[in-house]
Structure formats: C-alpha cells, structure tokens
Design a protein around this motif. Sequence first.
Motif, PDB file in Angstrom:
ATOM      1  N   LEU A 119       0.833  -1.203   0.000  1.00  0.00           N
ATOM      2  CA  LEU A 119       0.000   0.000   0.000  1.00  0.00           C
ATOM      3  C   LEU A 119       0.872   1.259   0.000  1.00  0.00           C
ATOM      4  O   LEU A 119       0.654   2.173  -0.792  1.00  0.00           O
ATOM      5  CB  LEU A 119      -0.936  -0.002   1.209  1.00  0.00           C
ATOM      6  N   VAL A 120       1.869   1.288   0.854  1.00  0.00           N
ATOM      7  CA  VAL A 120       2.761   2.451   0.937  1.00  0.00           C
ATOM      8  C   VAL A 120       3.636   2.558  -0.314  1.00  0.00           C
ATOM      9  O   VAL A 120       3.807   3.646  -0.872  1.00  0.00           O
ATOM     10  CB  VAL A 120       3.637   2.379   2.206  1.00  0.00           C
ATOM     11  N   ARG A 121       4.149   1.441  -0.777  1.00  0.00           N
ATOM     12  CA  ARG A 121       5.034   1.452  -1.941  1.00  0.00           C
ATOM     13  C   ARG A 121       4.303   1.962  -3.187  1.00  0.00           C
ATOM     14  O   ARG A 121       4.810   2.803  -3.916  1.00  0.00           O
ATOM     15  CB  ARG A 121       5.588   0.044  -2.191  1.00  0.00           C
ATOM     16  N   VAL A 122       3.103   1.480  -3.415  1.00  0.00           N
ATOM     17  CA  VAL A 122       2.377   1.846  -4.630  1.00  0.00           C
ATOM     18  C   VAL A 122       1.598   3.144  -4.448  1.00  0.00           C
ATOM     19  O   VAL A 122       1.609   4.009  -5.314  1.00  0.00           O
ATOM     20  CB  VAL A 122       1.435   0.706  -5.069  1.00  0.00           C
ATOM     21  N   GLY A 123       0.926   3.283  -3.300  1.00  0.00           N
ATOM     22  CA  GLY A 123       0.076   4.452  -3.081  1.00  0.00           C
ATOM     23  C   GLY A 123       0.795   5.653  -2.497  1.00  0.00           C
ATOM     24  O   GLY A 123       0.292   6.761  -2.564  1.00  0.00           O
ATOM     25  N   PRO A 126      -9.501   3.750   3.757  1.00  0.00           N
ATOM     26  CA  PRO A 126      -9.553   2.837   2.638  1.00  0.00           C
ATOM     27  C   PRO A 126      -8.828   3.407   1.425  1.00  0.00           C
ATOM     28  O   PRO A 126      -8.751   4.616   1.236  1.00  0.00           O
ATOM     29  CB  PRO A 126     -11.051   2.702   2.342  1.00  0.00           C
ATOM     30  N   CYS A 127      -8.323   2.501   0.632  1.00  0.00           N
ATOM     31  CA  CYS A 127      -7.686   2.868  -0.621  1.00  0.00           C
ATOM     32  C   CYS A 127      -8.124   1.860  -1.669  1.00  0.00           C
ATOM     33  O   CYS A 127      -7.895   0.664  -1.505  1.00  0.00           O
ATOM     34  CB  CYS A 127      -6.172   2.853  -0.476  1.00  0.00           C
ATOM     35  N   GLY A 172      -4.453  -0.561 -10.612  1.00  0.00           N
ATOM     36  CA  GLY A 172      -3.163  -0.166 -10.064  1.00  0.00           C
ATOM     37  C   GLY A 172      -3.030   1.280  -9.647  1.00  0.00           C
ATOM     38  O   GLY A 172      -1.994   1.677  -9.113  1.00  0.00           O
ATOM     39  N   ASN A 173      -4.065   2.096  -9.871  1.00  0.00           N
ATOM     40  CA  ASN A 173      -4.023   3.517  -9.499  1.00  0.00           C
ATOM     41  C   ASN A 173      -4.818   3.737  -8.214  1.00  0.00           C
ATOM     42  O   ASN A 173      -5.998   3.383  -8.154  1.00  0.00           O
ATOM     43  CB  ASN A 173      -4.614   4.376 -10.617  1.00  0.00           C
ATOM     44  N   PRO A 174      -4.195   4.344  -7.178  1.00  0.00           N
ATOM     45  CA  PRO A 174      -4.871   4.473  -5.901  1.00  0.00           C
ATOM     46  C   PRO A 174      -5.886   5.612  -5.860  1.00  0.00           C
ATOM     47  O   PRO A 174      -5.692   6.662  -6.453  1.00  0.00           O
ATOM     48  CB  PRO A 174      -3.714   4.759  -4.931  1.00  0.00           C
TER      49      PRO A 174
END
Length: 79
Positions: free
Chosen positions: A44-48, A54-55, A60-62
């Motif tokens: 979550l942190v790496r991508v977003g 909630p996310c 793949g786009n947050p």
Amino acid sequence: MDLKLYVSDTCGFCRRVKQYIDEVGRTDVEYINISHSQEAADELVRVGGKMQVPCLFIDGNPMYESLDIIQWLKDNPQN
C-alpha cells in the motif's frame, strides 16, 4: 478492470465502503486487509505513497477517501 480495496480492521471509513459494496452486491472488488498482512501494508505504501485506508486501487491507481471511492463505484457499476 482490477479493483483492490485496502482496508484495516479498525477503520470506520473502510466499514462504510464495505457496507456500500455489500448493499449493492458487488463481487468484483478484492479486499486486502493490512491488519492481517505486513506485506499488504508495505505494498500500500510502496504503490500508493502513504499508509491510508480505505484505498481503492483501480487498475493499479490508488484512490483515497471513502466518499470518493463510493462515488466512483456508483459511477462505474459492475458489468
């Protein structure tokens, strides 16, 4: 479309989104609970870019904020 909803056990905003999904009977959203998986929290942190739920990852786009997520789900019904 790939929909992944990152949630945690203690998040009231997550419960709001999940309740909406249940009410409309969507089955195309995968739940990923960061309370049960450090790997999911790290992803979550790496991508977003932040530890916020909630996310909803849409292909793949947050997207953050429960009301924005619910509105997106309303505007993009399950086929």
